[in-house]
Write a protein that holds these residues in place. Sequence first.
Motif, PDB file in Angstrom:
ATOM      1  N   ASP A 114       0.829  -1.211   0.000  1.00 40.28           N
ATOM      2  CA  ASP A 114       0.000   0.000   0.000  1.00 40.28           C
ATOM      3  C   ASP A 114       0.862   1.259   0.000  1.00 40.28           C
ATOM      4  OD1 ASP A 114       0.825  -0.588   2.683  1.00 40.28           O
ATOM      5  OD2 ASP A 114      -0.741   0.747   3.450  1.00 40.28           O
ATOM      6  N   SER A 115       0.253   2.361  -0.407  1.00 40.59           N
ATOM      7  CA  SER A 115       0.909   3.667  -0.434  1.00 40.59           C
ATOM      8  C   SER A 115      -0.085   4.727   0.028  1.00 40.59           C
ATOM      9  CB  SER A 115       1.383   4.002  -1.851  1.00 40.59           C
ATOM     10  OG  SER A 115       2.319   3.058  -2.331  1.00 40.59           O
ATOM     11  N   PRO A 116       0.404   5.859   0.541  1.00 38.40           N
ATOM     12  CA  PRO A 116      -0.511   6.930   0.961  1.00 38.40           C
ATOM     13  C   PRO A 116      -1.372   7.395  -0.215  1.00 38.40           C
ATOM     14  CG  PRO A 116       1.699   7.338   1.772  1.00 38.40           C
ATOM     15  CD  PRO A 116       1.805   6.204   0.800  1.00 38.40           C
ATOM     16  N   SER A 117      -2.637   7.664   0.066  1.00 39.53           N
ATOM     17  CA  SER A 117      -3.548   8.024  -1.018  1.00 39.53           C
ATOM     18  C   SER A 117      -4.830   8.594  -0.429  1.00 39.53           C
ATOM     19  CB  SER A 117      -3.836   6.783  -1.880  1.00 39.53           C
ATOM     20  OG  SER A 117      -4.687   7.097  -2.953  1.00 39.53           O
ATOM     21  N   PHE A 118      -5.920   8.440  -1.179  1.00 41.86           N
ATOM     22  CA  PHE A 118      -7.263   8.835  -0.770  1.00 41.86           C
ATOM     23  C   PHE A 118      -8.182   7.647  -1.051  1.00 41.86           C
ATOM     24  CE2 PHE A 118      -4.875  12.475  -2.036  1.00 41.86           C
ATOM     25  CZ  PHE A 118      -5.221  13.497  -1.162  1.00 41.86           C
ATOM     26  N   LYS A 119      -9.089   7.364  -0.118  1.00 41.75           N
ATOM     27  CA  LYS A 119      -9.971   6.207  -0.267  1.00 41.75           C
ATOM     28  C   LYS A 119     -11.408   6.661  -0.454  1.00 41.75           C
ATOM     29  CE  LYS A 119     -10.921   1.644   1.674  1.00 41.75           C
ATOM     30  NZ  LYS A 119     -10.669   0.696   2.786  1.00 41.75           N
ATOM     31  N   LEU A 120     -12.105   5.985  -1.350  1.00 44.59           N
ATOM     32  CA  LEU A 120     -13.487   6.335  -1.661  1.00 44.59           C
ATOM     33  C   LEU A 120     -14.389   6.077  -0.453  1.00 44.59           C
ATOM     34  CD1 LEU A 120     -14.562   7.416  -4.379  1.00 44.59           C
ATOM     35  CD2 LEU A 120     -15.392   5.092  -4.861  1.00 44.59           C
ATOM     36  N   LYS A 121     -15.202   7.081  -0.117  1.00 47.55           N
ATOM     37  CA  LYS A 121     -16.121   6.982   1.013  1.00 47.55           C
ATOM     38  C   LYS A 121     -17.414   6.260   0.609  1.00 47.55           C
ATOM     39  CE  LYS A 121     -14.928  11.172   3.638  1.00 47.55           C
ATOM     40  NZ  LYS A 121     -15.468  12.447   4.167  1.00 47.55           N
TER      41      LYS A 121
ATOM     42  N   VAL B 216     -11.616   1.089  -2.608  1.00 45.97           N
ATOM     43  CA  VAL B 216     -11.165   1.784  -3.814  1.00 45.97           C
ATOM     44  C   VAL B 216     -10.381   3.031  -3.414  1.00 45.97           C
ATOM     45  CG1 VAL B 216     -11.909   3.013  -5.881  1.00 45.97           C
ATOM     46  CG2 VAL B 216     -13.076   0.906  -5.198  1.00 45.97           C
ATOM     47  N   LEU B 217      -9.233   3.232  -4.052  1.00 41.54           N
ATOM     48  CA  LEU B 217      -8.372   4.366  -3.755  1.00 41.54           C
ATOM     49  C   LEU B 217      -8.063   5.151  -5.020  1.00 41.54           C
ATOM     50  CD1 LEU B 217      -7.213   1.741  -1.840  1.00 41.54           C
ATOM     51  CD2 LEU B 217      -6.161   3.721  -0.764  1.00 41.54           C
ATOM     52  N   LEU B 218      -7.507   6.349  -4.840  1.00 40.97           N
ATOM     53  CA  LEU B 218      -7.010   7.133  -5.956  1.00 40.97           C
ATOM     54  C   LEU B 218      -5.558   6.766  -6.246  1.00 40.97           C
ATOM     55  CD1 LEU B 218      -8.250  10.786  -5.252  1.00 40.97           C
ATOM     56  CD2 LEU B 218      -9.377   8.991  -6.576  1.00 40.97           C
ATOM     57  N   ALA B 219      -5.183   6.850  -7.520  1.00 39.55           N
ATOM     58  CA  ALA B 219      -3.794   6.639  -7.921  1.00 39.55           C
ATOM     59  C   ALA B 219      -3.450   7.613  -9.032  1.00 39.55           C
ATOM     60  CB  ALA B 219      -3.580   5.204  -8.394  1.00 39.55           C
ATOM     61  N   ASP B 220      -2.221   8.097  -9.009  1.00 41.40           N
ATOM     62  CA  ASP B 220      -1.735   8.962 -10.078  1.00 41.40           C
ATOM     63  C   ASP B 220      -1.531   8.124 -11.332  1.00 41.40           C
ATOM     64  OD1 ASP B 220      -0.649  11.127 -11.462  1.00 41.40           O
ATOM     65  OD2 ASP B 220       1.375  10.710 -10.749  1.00 41.40           O
ATOM     66  N   THR B 221      -1.945   8.638 -12.486  1.00 45.16           N
ATOM     67  CA  THR B 221      -1.857   7.854 -13.721  1.00 45.16           C
ATOM     68  C   THR B 221      -0.623   8.158 -14.555  1.00 45.16           C
ATOM     69  OG1 THR B 221      -3.179   9.484 -14.932  1.00 45.16           O
ATOM     70  CG2 THR B 221      -4.365   7.659 -13.883  1.00 45.16           C
ATOM     71  N   ALA B 222       0.186   9.149 -14.169  1.00 44.25           N
ATOM     72  CA  ALA B 222       1.387   9.462 -14.952  1.00 44.25           C
ATOM     73  C   ALA B 222       2.341   8.274 -14.904  1.00 44.25           C
ATOM     74  CB  ALA B 222       2.066  10.703 -14.403  1.00 44.25           C
TER      75      ALA B 222
ATOM     76  N   PHE C 115      17.832   9.648 -12.776  1.00 41.87           N
ATOM     77  CA  PHE C 115      16.711   9.738 -11.841  1.00 41.87           C
ATOM     78  C   PHE C 115      15.514   8.929 -12.344  1.00 41.87           C
ATOM     79  CE2 PHE C 115      18.667  14.073 -10.988  1.00 41.87           C
ATOM     80  CZ  PHE C 115      19.332  13.638  -9.850  1.00 41.87           C
ATOM     81  N   PHE C 116      14.713   8.490 -11.398  1.00 38.18           N
ATOM     82  CA  PHE C 116      13.514   7.712 -11.692  1.00 38.18           C
ATOM     83  C   PHE C 116      12.379   8.319 -10.884  1.00 38.18           C
ATOM     84  CE2 PHE C 116      10.573   4.148 -11.552  1.00 38.18           C
ATOM     85  CZ  PHE C 116      10.782   3.487 -12.759  1.00 38.18           C
ATOM     86  N   ALA C 117      11.368   8.832 -11.585  1.00 42.62           N
ATOM     87  CA  ALA C 117      10.206   9.431 -10.926  1.00 42.62           C
ATOM     88  C   ALA C 117       9.009   8.524 -11.113  1.00 42.62           C
ATOM     89  CB  ALA C 117       9.911  10.807 -11.521  1.00 42.62           C
ATOM     90  N   SER C 118       8.270   8.309 -10.028  1.00 41.49           N
ATOM     91  CA  SER C 118       7.122   7.400 -10.102  1.00 41.49           C
ATOM     92  C   SER C 118       6.278   7.551  -8.849  1.00 41.49           C
ATOM     93  CB  SER C 118       7.610   5.947 -10.213  1.00 41.49           C
ATOM     94  OG  SER C 118       6.526   5.045 -10.148  1.00 41.49           O
ATOM     95  N   GLY C 119       5.011   7.233  -8.992  1.00 39.74           N
ATOM     96  CA  GLY C 119       4.180   7.063  -7.810  1.00 39.74           C
ATOM     97  C   GLY C 119       4.444   5.716  -7.169  1.00 39.74           C
TER      98      GLY C 119
ATOM     99  N   ARG D  52       4.238  11.528  -6.482  1.00 39.80           N
ATOM    100  CA  ARG D  52       5.291  11.135  -7.426  1.00 39.80           C
ATOM    101  C   ARG D  52       6.639  11.294  -6.732  1.00 39.80           C
ATOM    102  NH1 ARG D  52       4.999   9.775 -12.609  1.00 39.80           N
ATOM    103  NH2 ARG D  52       6.722  10.214 -14.049  1.00 39.80           N
ATOM    104  N   GLU D  53       7.232  10.173  -6.377  1.00 42.58           N
ATOM    105  CA  GLU D  53       8.480  10.162  -5.608  1.00 42.58           C
ATOM    106  C   GLU D  53       9.689  10.082  -6.541  1.00 42.58           C
ATOM    107  OE1 GLU D  53       6.520   7.890  -1.733  1.00 42.58           O
ATOM    108  OE2 GLU D  53       7.040   6.756  -3.548  1.00 42.58           O
ATOM    109  N   LEU D  54      10.876  10.309  -5.967  1.00 41.02           N
ATOM    110  CA  LEU D  54      12.103  10.416  -6.758  1.00 41.02           C
ATOM    111  C   LEU D  54      13.182   9.504  -6.201  1.00 41.02           C
ATOM    112  CD1 LEU D  54      13.926  11.816  -8.887  1.00 41.02           C
ATOM    113  CD2 LEU D  54      14.340  13.613  -7.192  1.00 41.02           C
ATOM    114  N   ALA D  55      13.791   8.688  -7.075  1.00 43.60           N
ATOM    115  CA  ALA D  55      14.878   7.788  -6.687  1.00 43.60           C
ATOM    116  C   ALA D  55      16.004   7.888  -7.709  1.00 43.60           C
ATOM    117  CB  ALA D  55      14.379   6.354  -6.595  1.00 43.60           C
ATOM    118  N   HIS D  56      17.160   7.342  -7.343  1.00 47.22           N
ATOM    119  CA  HIS D  56      18.275   7.187  -8.278  1.00 47.22           C
ATOM    120  C   HIS D  56      18.195   5.777  -8.858  1.00 47.22           C
ATOM    121  CE1 HIS D  56      22.349   7.019  -9.906  1.00 47.22           C
ATOM    122  NE2 HIS D  56      22.533   8.305  -9.589  1.00 47.22           N
ATOM    123  N   VAL D  57      18.380   5.646 -10.151  1.00 48.58           N
ATOM    124  CA  VAL D  57      18.223   4.335 -10.789  1.00 48.58           C
ATOM    125  C   VAL D  57      19.197   3.306 -10.217  1.00 48.58           C
ATOM    126  CG1 VAL D  57      17.253   5.289 -12.914  1.00 48.58           C
ATOM    127  CG2 VAL D  57      19.731   4.997 -12.726  1.00 48.58           C
ATOM    128  N   ASP D  58      20.417   3.737  -9.844  1.00 44.97           N
ATOM    129  CA  ASP D  58      21.402   2.788  -9.323  1.00 44.97           C
ATOM    130  C   ASP D  58      20.941   2.171  -8.001  1.00 44.97           C
ATOM    131  OD1 ASP D  58      22.961   3.385 -11.491  1.00 44.97           O
ATOM    132  OD2 ASP D  58      24.440   4.573 -10.374  1.00 44.97           O
TER     133      ASP D  58
END
Length: 422
Positions: free
Chosen positions: A86-93, A203-209, A220-224, A401-407
């Motif tokens: 799981d990841s932080p998000s918003f859940k449908l009421k 049901v939760l929300l998720a970023d679609t990018a 760099f690697f950007a992703s939800g 959308r979090e940020l990591a180094h590919v290595d």
Amino acid sequence: MPAIDAPAYLDDFAAFVQASPSSYHAAAEVARRLEAAGFERLDEADAWPSGPGRRVVVRDGAVIAWVEPAGAAPTAPVRILGAHTDSPSFKLKPSPSTAAAGLLQAGVEIYGGPLLNSWLDRELELAGRLVTRDGAVHLARTGPMLRIPQLAIHLDREQNKALSLDKQRHVQPVWGAGEEGDVLAELAADAGVPAADVVGYDVLLADTAPPQRFGRDGVFFASGRMDNLSSVYAGLVALLAAPSDAGHLSVLAAFDHEELGSESRSGAAGPFLEDVLARIGDGLAATAEDRRRAAADSWLLSSDAGHGVHPNHPERHDPVNRPVLGGGPLLKLNANQRYASDALGSAMWAAACERAGVPTQPFVSNNTVPCGSTIGPISATRLGIRTVDVGVPLLSMHSARELAHVDDLVALGAAVTAFFAG
């Protein structure tokens, strides 16, 4: 050990993230990939086979899989990679379909601790599970359908000084125009079931990018959802490569609800892993004495994302221990047992990284900025197994959308593979 193909690893990790917009999708995707590789899917309500094998079981949004080698003794130890889906998000009421100012909105509540401002002005989807009257579970996702629009600067000139979002009034997404609409019907249509038959949902929300490499040389690697699909994926890759002739069992345990404290039937504070290990022990004809001996020789690697030093906020980090993006996976330490690592765990992790040929770096919090916790202390308390906390360093943790180094992402996969190899 053979080196990991870094571009292939990163491309496949991106595909894994895109297939996993919710914990339920993530658990299903892990099971799907393992089954495609020859793992046997088990049902908790059935009798389980004994003897060597490669097996997987799903409980709600959690998944546990293992490799039992041929000739495993009743005292065979386990090597467990623990993570969360799981990841932080918003859940449908309940009763989620609302309307205001000529726009359709979805009623949501906060799930975990997301960085609220990072979710503004993004194309979002609904994703999760629907349960119909017959008790069947259906995974569903809408694709880009919602957005939480930010207030224009012209209507609040102070926003760049102090943005303050009310969790009830300011984060309800829009998804259509008009006064009449049923957001659940959109999900039901995706699942191919009548909306009237849906009697329960998570049901939760998720970023679609999509995930994206960027920066000089694509470092760099950007992703939800890298917190914590980065660890789930590393464990999946490592388990697929786990030897079938080792003197231990290799286990991937990806729990749900870590962002809420892990207290659920599918969370690390629940009985899921304990239940699975007990049933594996039954298949080995292990006595109570055998189980204690096995536990005493076992290891649990609790892998969860951690913080790299933020270049714009260096004062928030320890002044001496300053892990950087690209410096290798973290060894997470805390004097107050918010992480479970100790001297023995530090030595074990250093050995795994050395065998994998990757660097590692210590993480400890600034004394004035208390850290969060992980499944590590919870699992160590439940199981009595030696545990060490690790993970990739991130910037923007809990952002949409979090940020990591590919290595670091690739190095974590290599280190966990070495951990399973023994």
